[in-house]
Scaffold this motif. Structure first.
Motif, short mmCIF file in Angstrom:
data_model
loop_
_atom_site.label_atom_id
_atom_site.label_comp_id
_atom_site.label_asym_id
_atom_site.label_seq_id
_atom_site.Cartn_x
_atom_site.Cartn_y
_atom_site.Cartn_z
N ARG A 1 10.24 3.95 5.87
CA ARG A 1 9.26 4.35 4.86
C ARG A 1 8.02 4.84 5.60
O ARG A 1 7.50 4.15 6.47
N ARG A 2 7.58 6.05 5.28
CA ARG A 2 6.41 6.63 5.93
C ARG A 2 5.21 6.50 5.00
O ARG A 2 5.29 6.87 3.83
N VAL A 3 4.13 6.00 5.56
CA VAL A 3 2.90 5.79 4.80
C VAL A 3 1.79 6.59 5.46
O VAL A 3 1.50 6.38 6.65
N PRO A 4 1.15 7.51 4.73
CA PRO A 4 0.11 8.34 5.33
C PRO A 4 -1.18 7.56 5.61
O PRO A 4 -1.50 6.59 4.92
N ALA A 5 -1.90 8.03 6.63
CA ALA A 5 -3.22 7.48 6.95
C ALA A 5 -4.27 8.40 6.34
O ALA A 5 -4.15 9.62 6.39
N VAL A 6 -5.29 7.78 5.75
CA VAL A 6 -6.39 8.52 5.13
C VAL A 6 -7.69 7.99 5.72
O VAL A 6 -7.86 6.77 5.86
N PHE A 7 -8.62 8.87 6.03
CA PHE A 7 -9.89 8.48 6.64
C PHE A 7 -11.03 8.79 5.70
O PHE A 7 -11.14 9.90 5.19
N THR B 1 -1.62 -6.04 10.69
CA THR B 1 -2.94 -5.42 10.81
C THR B 1 -2.82 -4.11 11.55
O THR B 1 -2.20 -4.04 12.62
N ILE B 2 -3.39 -3.08 10.96
CA ILE B 2 -3.37 -1.74 11.57
C ILE B 2 -4.81 -1.36 11.90
O ILE B 2 -5.69 -1.42 11.03
N TRP B 3 -5.03 -1.03 13.15
CA TRP B 3 -6.37 -0.69 13.65
C TRP B 3 -6.49 0.80 13.94
O TRP B 3 -5.58 1.40 14.50
N TYR B 4 -7.63 1.34 13.57
CA TYR B 4 -8.01 2.70 13.97
C TYR B 4 -9.17 2.54 14.94
O TYR B 4 -10.14 1.85 14.64
N GLU C 1 -10.16 16.28 17.38
CA GLU C 1 -8.89 16.99 17.49
C GLU C 1 -7.75 16.13 16.94
O GLU C 1 -6.88 16.62 16.24
N ALA C 2 -7.75 14.86 17.28
CA ALA C 2 -6.69 13.95 16.81
C ALA C 2 -6.76 13.80 15.29
O ALA C 2 -5.73 13.75 14.61
N LEU C 3 -7.95 13.75 14.75
CA LEU C 3 -8.10 13.56 13.31
C LEU C 3 -7.87 14.83 12.51
O LEU C 3 -7.76 14.79 11.30
N LEU D 1 0.83 -1.20 0.00
CA LEU D 1 0.00 0.00 0.00
C LEU D 1 0.87 1.26 0.00
O LEU D 1 1.93 1.28 0.62
N THR D 2 0.39 2.30 -0.67
CA THR D 2 1.09 3.58 -0.63
C THR D 2 0.44 4.53 0.37
O THR D 2 1.02 5.56 0.72
N GLN D 3 -0.77 4.20 0.82
CA GLN D 3 -1.44 4.91 1.89
C GLN D 3 -2.35 3.93 2.60
O GLN D 3 -2.79 2.94 2.02
N ILE D 4 -2.62 4.20 3.86
CA ILE D 4 -3.47 3.32 4.66
C ILE D 4 -4.82 3.99 4.80
O ILE D 4 -4.93 5.05 5.41
N GLU D 5 -5.83 3.37 4.18
CA GLU D 5 -7.16 3.97 4.13
C GLU D 5 -8.09 3.29 5.12
O GLU D 5 -8.30 2.08 5.05
N PHE D 6 -8.62 4.09 6.03
CA PHE D 6 -9.58 3.59 7.01
C PHE D 6 -10.98 4.00 6.56
O PHE D 6 -11.25 5.18 6.40
N LYS D 7 -11.85 3.01 6.38
CA LYS D 7 -13.23 3.25 5.96
C LYS D 7 -14.09 3.24 7.21
O LYS D 7 -14.48 2.20 7.72
#
Length: 116
Positions: A106-112, A63-66, A73-75, A5-11
């Motif tokens: 390697r840094r991978v951005p989180a997207v919501f 596995t990455i959990w949100y 504020e955090a988001l 993945l190039t970004q981590i997308e949380f649905k």
């Protein structure tokens, strides 16, 4: 080190249940490597397993959990996950990362995404 993945997308949904993303970490080299995953906020994210050793040509799942709680504020900040990696020398991953310097990161951005 290769990530699928190039970004981590949380649905995210309005029911506020935790959401997870499965990531594949591949070691294309001929040597074992160790990895450690760090995140921008341990309050809202969990990583399982956060560190480990990957044998040559092996792929491991992370596995990455949100937590998906009401933390506006955090988001409002930009979040990312840092995947550190280094060569192994026979010690366990925990022993290596106690005082190891990474060979790379390697840094991978989180997207919501808010699903309704």
């Amino acid at each position: 080190m290769a990530l699928n993945l190039t970004q981590i997308e949380f649905k995210c949904t309005d029911d506020r249940k935790p959401v997870s993303v499965l990531l594949k970490f591949q070691n294309p080299s001929q040597e074992s490597v160790t990895y450690k995953v760090r995140c921008t906020s341990a309050d809202i994210f969990r990583v399982q397993p956060p560190l480990g050793i990957v044998k040559p040509q092996e792929i491991v799942s992370i596995t990455i959990w949100y937590q998906n709680q009401d933390k506006k504020e955090a988001l409002s900040k930009s979040h990312y996950f840092a995947f550190y990696h280094a060569k192994t020398d026979g010690r366990t991953a925990r022993e290596l990362w106690a005082n190891a310097k990474p060979d790379g990161v390697r840094r991978v951005p989180a997207v919501f995404h808010n699903l309704k």
